[in-house]
Scaffold this active site. Structure first.
Site, PDB file in Angstrom:
ATOM      1  N   HIS A  58      31.882  33.236 -17.985  1.00 42.43           N
ATOM      2  CA  HIS A  58      33.321  33.503 -18.083  1.00 42.43           C
ATOM      3  C   HIS A  58      33.634  34.995 -18.121  1.00 42.43           C
ATOM      4  O   HIS A  58      34.763  35.391 -17.832  1.00 42.43           O
ATOM      5  CB  HIS A  58      33.879  32.913 -19.379  1.00 42.43           C
ATOM      6  CG  HIS A  58      34.220  31.460 -19.315  1.00 42.43           C
ATOM      7  ND1 HIS A  58      34.936  30.890 -18.296  1.00 42.43           N
ATOM      8  CD2 HIS A  58      33.974  30.454 -20.192  1.00 42.43           C
ATOM      9  CE1 HIS A  58      35.114  29.603 -18.552  1.00 42.43           C
ATOM     10  NE2 HIS A  58      34.530  29.307 -19.699  1.00 42.43           N
ATOM     11  N   GLU A 102      29.528  30.750 -21.566  1.00 40.22           N
ATOM     12  CA  GLU A 102      30.500  31.759 -22.033  1.00 40.22           C
ATOM     13  C   GLU A 102      30.280  33.103 -21.331  1.00 40.22           C
ATOM     14  O   GLU A 102      31.237  33.833 -21.052  1.00 40.22           O
ATOM     15  CB  GLU A 102      30.425  31.943 -23.553  1.00 40.22           C
ATOM     16  CG  GLU A 102      30.620  30.662 -24.382  1.00 40.22           C
ATOM     17  CD  GLU A 102      31.805  29.820 -23.974  1.00 40.22           C
ATOM     18  OE1 GLU A 102      32.787  30.366 -23.433  1.00 40.22           O
ATOM     19  OE2 GLU A 102      31.733  28.583 -24.177  1.00 40.22           O
ATOM     20  N   GLU A 114      36.757  26.844 -16.028  1.00 40.88           N
ATOM     21  CA  GLU A 114      35.817  25.945 -16.695  1.00 40.88           C
ATOM     22  C   GLU A 114      34.854  25.262 -15.724  1.00 40.88           C
ATOM     23  O   GLU A 114      33.684  25.079 -16.034  1.00 40.88           O
ATOM     24  CB  GLU A 114      36.577  24.908 -17.537  1.00 40.88           C
ATOM     25  CG  GLU A 114      37.441  25.529 -18.640  1.00 40.88           C
ATOM     26  CD  GLU A 114      36.646  26.426 -19.597  1.00 40.88           C
ATOM     27  OE1 GLU A 114      35.406  26.408 -19.575  1.00 40.88           O
ATOM     28  OE2 GLU A 114      37.295  27.170 -20.369  1.00 40.88           O
TER      29      GLU A 114
END
Ligand code: BES
Ligand code: ZN
Length: 879
Positions: free
Chosen positions: A320, A317, A339
């Protein structure tokens, strides 16, 4: 590039077939105020959207779904305009307002909308989540999950990743509650009525799917080692379990700033454990949300696997925050950019922080294996897949985007060299910060950094479904290589075999690895210095299978000293896949596995376990004596290992040794090793008597499984005891581990109970898959599960709406255990008249998987039987 923009009747445009908003206006800022009501489960909202009008317009269209718009007005040039018409289209989730006067291009306007909504319990949009407080009462929080297209459930908005804008969020809530959003707090005002209004600073430009806000009773722990504060929030009493993640986040953000050459642009990082959560975690900029077990870690009660998963999720995460949040795909068919990269990056940084885990070794048996498994099906899809509708977008959060995506990045990073690869990434992030990209932009940056034509090598990998099998024919020291499409079902048609993939051969010989060799033709010939030893696909970094002659495969099986762990695991993975699809005999695979008796490495053993598990899953419905024979073989491999390493966990054991012990214990136990089964029963007995730490966390799951499998009358009373462990677990993780095992019991009454608790309100929707998962380990469970699915289909759809990505995975769980053509017919028959919206891809993949097993068993049942007999594993002879 020329783009088509046809206005359809409803005012939405069809752009390359996609459902997107018209491009006459662009949002630049949202001022959003929201007041959730945690008793009535409703919310009131006002949003003022600043717009740039780019074309003369009489209409403005936004996305919205399941919210009630009370009023809308448009202001520009100091005047207020109310619409003369409003039209909502459910199908494409838009509302379009028409105005009497033309709004001229070049105008800046503000669209203000007042609306109300429901705090739903479907884990999408602005939703409610419940938990038991320390005093035992049920409490609620309001939280969000916007990705991919549910921001429109929380506010009317321009819900596309390319329509970035700044955000100013204000939340109105009970004074005692914590209010969080992407940004830090600008101002808190008391409203006098027991409520407060919390406004947050303006965010940088970002996409709607990254917006987040949360209202609830939270406590936190923090880490201030990084430039900006990091907090982990949890419901009161659980916050101390957040320290591991807070500390890791601080290290990770610092490392990413250096690696990406780009500062984390927000003033804080909050990470929050949410009791009801559909995915594992969500990368909302500055406010990352998690499933409880994927964030909170309790060292005393959790397994090493749990720690590794949490580390992976946190690092994923946080990756990202740059890859996805700062630089965002232009549209969802670029999802893999998000992803695939975050997945690759989490492994890369795990390898730096936890070298003892040797994560790139497990990559081969984990992500790489997962990628090639799904992508070996006809019903797979290209990494860059056109998605048009909302229901299609949800389905591509799958092994292709994540695992094939990261596998091709690993492939190119090895080919270019990691340093060059990361230099390309830095250039890409710099060039496109706060913007949107296509896949070609990533290749261009990598080309720029490497001086190689990366797009030429990589485009096929993202645009075509599948991957090849390379057949190696030896002629002295010449190797003749041929590539053909691989399909697990072994029925490639000529028209499906037209793609020629650029192959990074990765030739390993006694002299080392030649990573520069490539070919992109149907056939090629290469030379090896000496035929004693060579292997293609060194470290298994290329996305392809290799088919050697049976003699070469047998020789390679004996060369464990010259092969790396990845090579050995890869060899077994390839042999397994090639046996499934008929390129090799299953007896050859069994011979190869048997030859690994003296293996010492955990990862290779885990691949051996996976291969046997695969055969057993395909043979599940075959006669009992064959299944017993396979179990005997499994035991013969794993018992000696379990007895050698033991199942006592010492503080001096390194992490990999702990994993090896846990694996050997579980495999020996599942295959009926008497000592292991007795030890499991003994530990479980103590546990049930109140000694809560009698079972080491690393084998808690295996112990539950073993007692459920081997307890009297198929674990008749053990089911209730494991169920108690679920009810009374000290942490969410402990409860989860128990829940996941329940399905293992074959006792008919227990099978019924496992199914019942999945949907009678006992477990949360987010966990439905847990108690039913284990049922697939036996025939009775597999059949009961499918019966139950048919009987409860409407309820399942209600609990897991097709708009979430969960329904697809439930369909795979409930159907995928079968192994016959007859089952395919039954499943097709059931779904014949049903809407497949939201899971058509998963269903097709599940059926393909069954088809592959069915043809494998038909082809090799006799071969396997003969092998079991020859090796004295056939049950009658060895039990
Ligand atoms: N962006 C996803 C979360 C997500 C998944 C949103 C599906 C919408 C639909 C997030 O970054 C993610 O990938 N989470 C993973 C964890 C990761 C370690 C693979 C997950 O949820 O399992
Ligand atoms: Zn992700």
């Amino acid at each position: 590039m020329c783009r088509r923009h046809d206005l359809d009747a409803s005012g939405s445009t069809i752009n390359q077939g996609r459902e997107v908003l018209p491009d006459n206006v662009k949002p630049t800022n949202y001022a959003l105020e929201l007041e959730p009501d945690l008793e009535k489960f409703t919310f009131e909202g006002t949003v003022a959207i600043a717009l740039d009008v780019v074309k003369d317009s009489t209409t403005v269209a936004v996305n919205d779904v399941d919210i009630e718009i009370q009023s809308a007005k448009l202001e520009y040039n100091g005047q207020e305009y109310t619409p003369v018409n409003v039209e909502h289209t459910d199908d494409i989730q838009t509302t379009t307002w028409t105005f009497k006067d033309v709004i001229p291009a070049g105008t800046t306007a503000t669209l203000t909308i007042k609306y109300t909504g429901i705090l739903n319990n479907n884990m999408a949009g602005f939703y409610r989540s419940s938990y038991k407080d320390q005093d035992g009462s049920t409490k609620y929080m309001a939280t969000t999950q916007m990705e991919p297209t549910d921001a429109r459930r929380a506010l009317p908005c321009f819900d596309q990743p390319d329509l970035k804008a700044t955000w100013e969020v204000t939340l109105v809530a009970d004074e005692k509650l914590t209010c969080l959003s992407n940004m830090d707090v600008k101002d808190t005002k008391s409203l006098g009525n027991g409520k407060k209004s919390v406004s947050f600073n303006k965010s940088p430009k970002m996409s709607t799917y990254l917006l987040a806000f949360i209202v609830g009773d939270f406590k936190y722990v923090e880490n201030n080692d990084f430039r900006v504060p990091i907090r982990v929030y949890a419901t009161p009493g659980n916050e101390h379990q957040g320290q591991f993640s807070a500390d890791l986040a601080a290290k990770t953000l610092k490392f990413y700033e250096e690696t990406f050459g780009s500062e984390y642009p927000l003033p804080k990082m909050d990470m929050v454990a949410i009791p009801d959560f559909s995915a594992g975690a969500m990368e909302n900029w500055g406010l990352v949300t998690y499933r409880v077990v994927d964030l909170l870690y309790d060292e005393k009660t959790a397994s090493l696997d749990r720690k590794q998963r949490i580390a992976e999720v946190v690092q994923h995460e946080l990756a990202h925050q740059w890859f996805g949040n700062l630089v965002t795909m232009d549209f969802w068919e670029g999802l893999w950019l998000n992803e695939g990269f975050a997945t690759w990056m989490s492994w890369y940084s795990s390898n730096v922080f936890y070298p003892q885990w040797k994560v790139w070794e497990s990559y081969v048996t984990d992500s790489y294996a997962g990628a090639l498994s799904l992508d070996g099906l006809r019903s797979s899809h290209p990494i860059e897949v056109p998605v048009k509708k909302v229901s299609e977008i949800n389905q591509i959060f799958d092994s292709i985007s994540y695992l094939k995506g990261s596998s091709i990045l690993r492939m190119i990073s090895v080919y270019l060299g990691e340093d060059v690869f990361l230099e390309g990434i830095r250039r890409y992030l710099k060039k496109h910060a706060y913007g949107n990209t296509h896949t070609g932009d990533l290749w261009a940056a990598l080309s720029d950094a490497s001086g190689k034509d990366v797009e030429k090598d990589m485009a096929t990998w993202t645009k075509k479904t599948g991957y090849p099998v390379i057949t190696v024919k030896e002629n002295g020291n010449e190797l003749h290589l041929t590539q053909n499409r691989y399909l697990r079902t072994a029925d490639v048609k000529p028209e499906e075999d037209e793609t020629l993939w650029p192959i990074f051969i990765g030739l390993r010989t006694k002299d080392g690895v030649d990573s520069k060799l490539t070919f992109n033709t149907r056939e090629t010939t290469i030379k090896v210095p000496d035929t004693d030893f060579f292997k293609l696909n060194a470290d298994q970094t290329g996305v392809y299978r290799t088919l050697y002659s049976p003699e070469r495969l047998a020789t390679l099986g004996k060369e464990s000293k010259l092969l790396t762990v990845q090579d050995r695991a890869g060899l077994l993975g390839d042999a397994g896949a090639l046996a499934t699809s008929g390129y090799q005999k299953t007896s050859g695979l069994l011979d190869l596995l048997a030859g690994f008796k003296d293996e010492t490495e955990y990862i290779v053993w885990s691949e051996i376990a996976a291969r046997i598990g695969n055969i057993k899953a395909a043979w599940l419905f075959e006669p009992k004596d064959q299944n017993e024979g396979l179990k005997n073989f499994q035991r013969d491999l794993f018992s000696p290992l379990a007895h050698k390493v033991g199942w006592e966990f010492k503080s001096t054991d390194d992490d990999i040794l702990q994993q090896l012990k846990a694996l050997a214990f579980s495999q020996a136990g599942y295959s009926g090793d008497e000592k292991v089964v007795a030890a499991a029963k003994e530990m479980f007995k103590k546990f049930v008597e109140g000694e809560l730490d009698a079972i080491n966390p690393n084998i808690r799951g295996p112990v539950y499984n073993i007692v459920l499998q081997y307890g009297e009358n198929n674990g008749e009373k053990e089911w209730d005891q494991v169920f108690d462990a679920y009810k009374n677990g000290r942490t969410s993780d402990e409860r989860n581990v128990a829940l996941r095992c329940l399905g293992r019991s074959e006792n008919p009454a227990n099978i019924k109970k496992s199914l019942e608790i999945a949907i009678n309100g006992e477990v949360k929707e987010q966990d439905i898959y847990q108690p039913i998962g284990g049922l697939r380990s036996h025939v009775a469970g597999t059949e009961a599960l499918w019966e139950w699915t048919q009987q409860n289909w409407d309820l399942l759809v209600k609990k897991l709406p097709p708009g979430l990505s969960m329904l697809g995975s439930i369909v795979v769980t409930c159907t995928g255990g079968f192994t016959s053509d007859k089952a395919i017919e039954d499943i097709n028959e059931f779904f014949k008249n049903k809407s497949l919206t939201g899971f058509d891809m998963s269903l097709a993949q599940s059926l393909d998987g069954i088809r592959a097993k069915a043809s494998w068993v038909k082809r090799d049942a006799e071969d396997v039987k003969a092998w079991l007999k020859k090796n004295k594993y056939y049950s009658a002879e060895k039990l």
